[in-house]
Scaffold this active site. Structure first.
Site, PDB file in Angstrom:
ATOM      1  N   GLY A 243       0.361 -56.223  13.513  1.00 60.11           N
ATOM      2  CA  GLY A 243       0.899 -56.703  14.782  1.00 60.11           C
ATOM      3  C   GLY A 243       1.956 -57.775  14.727  1.00 60.11           C
ATOM      4  O   GLY A 243       2.558 -58.099  15.763  1.00 60.11           O
ATOM      5  N   PRO A 279      -0.336 -54.703   8.285  1.00 59.80           N
ATOM      6  CA  PRO A 279       0.992 -54.817   8.890  1.00 59.80           C
ATOM      7  C   PRO A 279       1.779 -53.519   8.786  1.00 59.80           C
ATOM      8  O   PRO A 279       1.730 -52.839   7.763  1.00 59.80           O
ATOM      9  CB  PRO A 279       1.673 -55.918   8.060  1.00 59.80           C
ATOM     10  CG  PRO A 279       1.020 -55.827   6.724  1.00 59.80           C
ATOM     11  CD  PRO A 279      -0.407 -55.383   6.985  1.00 59.80           C
ATOM     12  N   GLY A 280       2.474 -53.174   9.850  1.00 54.40           N
ATOM     13  CA  GLY A 280       3.331 -51.994   9.820  1.00 54.40           C
ATOM     14  C   GLY A 280       4.769 -52.410  10.030  1.00 54.40           C
ATOM     15  O   GLY A 280       5.552 -52.553   9.097  1.00 54.40           O
ATOM     16  N   TYR A 321       9.761 -47.639  25.680  1.00 50.96           N
ATOM     17  CA  TYR A 321       9.321 -49.015  25.960  1.00 50.96           C
ATOM     18  C   TYR A 321      10.436 -49.879  26.532  1.00 50.96           C
ATOM     19  O   TYR A 321      10.282 -51.101  26.608  1.00 50.96           O
ATOM     20  CB  TYR A 321       8.843 -49.699  24.672  1.00 50.96           C
ATOM     21  CG  TYR A 321       7.975 -48.889  23.772  1.00 50.96           C
ATOM     22  CD1 TYR A 321       6.695 -48.481  24.160  1.00 50.96           C
ATOM     23  CD2 TYR A 321       8.411 -48.530  22.504  1.00 50.96           C
ATOM     24  CE1 TYR A 321       5.902 -47.743  23.308  1.00 50.96           C
ATOM     25  CE2 TYR A 321       7.619 -47.794  21.646  1.00 50.96           C
ATOM     26  CZ  TYR A 321       6.362 -47.397  22.057  1.00 50.96           C
ATOM     27  OH  TYR A 321       5.579 -46.672  21.212  1.00 50.96           O
ATOM     28  N   CYS A 347      19.197 -34.011  27.469  1.00 49.28           N
ATOM     29  CA  CYS A 347      19.257 -33.855  28.927  1.00 49.28           C
ATOM     30  C   CYS A 347      18.153 -34.640  29.629  1.00 49.28           C
ATOM     31  O   CYS A 347      17.218 -34.070  30.189  1.00 49.28           O
ATOM     32  CB  CYS A 347      19.168 -32.380  29.277  1.00 49.28           C
ATOM     33  SG  CYS A 347      20.434 -31.448  28.422  1.00 49.28           S
ATOM     34  N   TYR A 375       8.716 -47.193  13.458  1.00 52.61           N
ATOM     35  CA  TYR A 375       8.517 -46.367  14.654  1.00 52.61           C
ATOM     36  C   TYR A 375       9.823 -45.713  15.092  1.00 52.61           C
ATOM     37  O   TYR A 375      10.066 -45.518  16.283  1.00 52.61           O
ATOM     38  CB  TYR A 375       7.881 -47.198  15.782  1.00 52.61           C
ATOM     39  CG  TYR A 375       6.604 -47.882  15.349  1.00 52.61           C
ATOM     40  CD1 TYR A 375       5.461 -47.138  15.096  1.00 52.61           C
ATOM     41  CD2 TYR A 375       6.538 -49.266  15.125  1.00 52.61           C
ATOM     42  CE1 TYR A 375       4.287 -47.756  14.656  1.00 52.61           C
ATOM     43  CE2 TYR A 375       5.370 -49.882  14.688  1.00 52.61           C
ATOM     44  CZ  TYR A 375       4.255 -49.123  14.459  1.00 52.61           C
ATOM     45  OH  TYR A 375       3.104 -49.723  14.024  1.00 52.61           O
TER      46      TYR A 375
HETATM   47  N1  LLP Z   1      -3.448 -51.318  12.735  1.00 57.89           N
HETATM   48  C1  LLP Z   1      -3.728 -50.561  13.811  1.00 57.89           C
HETATM   49  C2  LLP Z   1      -5.118 -50.189  14.049  1.00 57.89           C
HETATM   50  C3  LLP Z   1      -2.707 -50.159  14.686  1.00 57.89           C
HETATM   51  O1  LLP Z   1      -3.008 -49.434  15.755  1.00 57.89           O
HETATM   52  C4  LLP Z   1      -1.367 -50.538  14.428  1.00 57.89           C
HETATM   53  C5  LLP Z   1      -0.274 -50.123  15.311  1.00 57.89           C
HETATM   54  C6  LLP Z   1      -1.116 -51.314  13.276  1.00 57.89           C
HETATM   55  C7  LLP Z   1      -2.174 -51.691  12.463  1.00 57.89           C
HETATM   56  C8  LLP Z   1       0.270 -51.750  12.903  1.00 57.89           C
HETATM   57  O2  LLP Z   1       0.820 -52.570  13.871  1.00 57.89           O
HETATM   58  P1  LLP Z   1       2.230 -53.274  13.581  1.00 57.89           P
HETATM   59  O3  LLP Z   1       2.033 -54.236  12.431  1.00 57.89           O
HETATM   60  O4  LLP Z   1       3.199 -52.232  13.237  1.00 57.89           O
HETATM   61  O5  LLP Z   1       2.543 -53.962  14.842  1.00 57.89           O
HETATM   62  N2  LLP Z   1       5.265 -47.311  18.619  1.00 57.89           N
HETATM   63  C9  LLP Z   1       5.184 -48.700  19.024  1.00 57.89           C
HETATM   64  C10 LLP Z   1       4.165 -49.467  18.196  1.00 57.89           C
HETATM   65  C11 LLP Z   1       2.803 -48.863  18.222  1.00 57.89           C
HETATM   66  C12 LLP Z   1       1.812 -49.614  17.369  1.00 57.89           C
HETATM   67  C13 LLP Z   1       0.552 -48.833  17.214  1.00 57.89           C
HETATM   68  N3  LLP Z   1      -0.443 -49.439  16.372  1.00 57.89           N
HETATM   69  C14 LLP Z   1       6.563 -49.312  18.930  1.00 57.89           C
HETATM   70  O6  LLP Z   1       7.507 -48.610  18.577  1.00 57.89           O
HETATM   71  O7  LLP Z   1       6.739 -50.474  19.257  1.00 57.89           O
END
Ligand code: LLP
Length: 420
Positions: A243, A279-280, A321, A347, A375
């Site tokens: 997150g 982290p993603g 978003y 379109c 993403y």
């Molecule tokens: N762990 C879980 C259980 C999650 O659901 C997620 C993201 C992460 C980790 C990684 O979160 P991050 O570090 O990337 O914030 N498509 C959206 C974001 C969706 C996130 C979904 N879950 C966007 O483009 O902003």
């Protein structure tokens, strides 16, 4: 430090000009910097290495953010684990060289087949999100003659103050188990024959630029850990989720990994829990951009459009978003700019990558849609029968095609017309 910078008036990815990439591989193209990926993971590893509570911590990259094999492989080589949400992602990380013992499996709807697959691989932990999932996992593990390692994803009911579509830790969310029900679920899990209770986890949302909700969430989770200890349920690890946000605008600030992690590590010190995180975006978001070319400039009534060859199917975030991505000319021109809506050929009125952007551009110019590493390609679709973009990874002077541009034939290869 940015790994995308202007050199001699041309935007480069590391040492390679984006003009060269466009000429050689075409547009739209996703372009990643290996050094940026490495630096992003290293920032986590350095903070963990410098804190006494960080020893043995596991950084599980959230695969959903960008699941290209080359990206996964760069992280696997650096010792990262992975957070997966499907059997497909499990197959990917294994194909990319992941150590299954460093894989956590999140998600609210794991099928029995996916559970079997993960048990066979020998993953680190299942992040269980409901009571029926626990019962199913117990049954499947029994059939496989195994004990499934389980952590409950507990919903701490903390407001992450981010976009509602990416807030996940509020009690209205479909994610996780309610805080108030967690204790009862742990008791049940401890009594099940084919479940090994190993941890606890939480994930409150994505793109958090203020780290304070993470601290609040951890306090709630640790209170639960203490209650569990009293009941004789001893956990082995705590997974603090993902997150952490990134800056989407050059002039924006982003919290450092240290400012995010250190307060959490301070709280976790001396508890004897292995620390896991997921982290993603933070690991890949600013390591990639979407390279696109302007097809036409169109003068509308009171509005100008730059029509580009990338679209919402390539990068959904603005449409979905109303997300902001900086859009930079690859070879900036001198002179006055005017405001353009930067739109694709799809379109839909929602098909824009940016609105009212001051640009000085001509048809044929290249644009870089920044911060598209997370993403971006992972959420791309084939809407309007648009083949997905090529993906390139730059490593110093070298360019690697890490995913070929899709062909139209590939798009309908699995389809069939009715018999005559
Ligand atoms: N762990 C879980 C259980 C999650 O659901 C997620 C993201 C992460 C980790 C990684 O979160 P991050 O570090 O990337 O914030 N498509 C959206 C974001 C969706 C996130 C979904 N879950 C966007 O483009 O902003």
């Amino acid at each position: 430090m940015s790994f995308f910078s202007l050199k001699n008036g041309v935007l480069h990815a590391e040492n390679v000009a984006l003009t060269t990439l466009a000429a050689e591989y075409g547009t739209p193209a996703y372009v990643y910097s290996r050094a940026a990926l490495t630096a992003a993971l290293k920032e986590f590893q350095d903070v963990l290495g410098a804190h006494p509570a960080g020893a043995g911590a596991l950084v599980c990259y959230a695969v959903k953010a960008n699941s290209n094999l080359a990206v996964l492989n760069v992280f696997a080589r650096m010792g990262a684990g992975f957070d997966i949400v499907s059997g497909g992602e499990l197959q990917r990380v294994l194909a990319a060289g992941a150590d299954p013992k460093k894989v956590v499996f999140s998600g609210v709807g794991k099928t029995a087949a996916e559970m079997k697959q993960a048990l066979a691989a020998g993953i680190f932990c299942f992040n269980v999100e409901s009571a029926p999932e626990l019962e199913r996992l117990n049954q499947v593990a029994g059939e496989c003659g195994q004990k499934a390692p389980v952590s409950f994803r507990v919903n701490p009911n903390v407001d992450p103050k981010t976009h509602p579509y990416i807030s996940t830790g509020l009690k209205e969310a479909k994610f996780g188990v309610a805080y108030e029900q967690a204790l009862a679920l742990y008791r049940r899990a401890a009594a099940l024959p084919n479940i090994a209770v190993t941890g606890i986890d939480c994930h409150i949302g994505s793109q958090l630029l203020d780290p304070s909700p993470f601290v609040e969430a951890l306090d709630r989770i640790l209170a639960l850990v203490d209650q569990l200890t009293v009941e004789g349920i001893q956990l082995h690890h705590i997974d603090i989720g993902g997150g952490l946000g990134i800056k989407y605008q050059a002039e924006q600030e982003q919290p450092t990994v240290a400012s995010y992690l250190n307060p959490l590590l301070d709280k976790l010190a001396g508890r004897g829990l292995q620390i896991v995180m997921e982290p993603g975006r933070r690991l890949v978001g600013n390591a990639g951009l979407l390279l696109t070319q302007i097809e036409f400039l169109k003068e509308g009534e009171g509005k100008n459009f730059a029509i580009i060859d990338a679209a919402m199917n390539d990068l959904m975030r603005p449409a979905l978003y109303e997300a902001w991505h900086d859009i930079n000319p690859v070879a900036p021109r001198d002179g006055a700019s005017r405001d353009y809506d930067v739109v694709g050929p799809v379109c839909e009125s929602g098909d824009f990558l940016g609105q009212a952007r001051p640009l000085n551009v001509q048809p044929g110019d290249l644009l870089a849609v920044m911060s598209a590493g997370a993403y971006g390609m992972a959420m791309a679709s084939n809407y309007n029968t648009r083949p997905r973009a090529v993906e390139l990874m730059v490593d110093g002077d070298t360019v690697h095609v890490i995913r070929q541009r899709e062909s139209v034939e590939q798009l309908y290869a699995g389809e069939a017309v009715l018999p005559a």
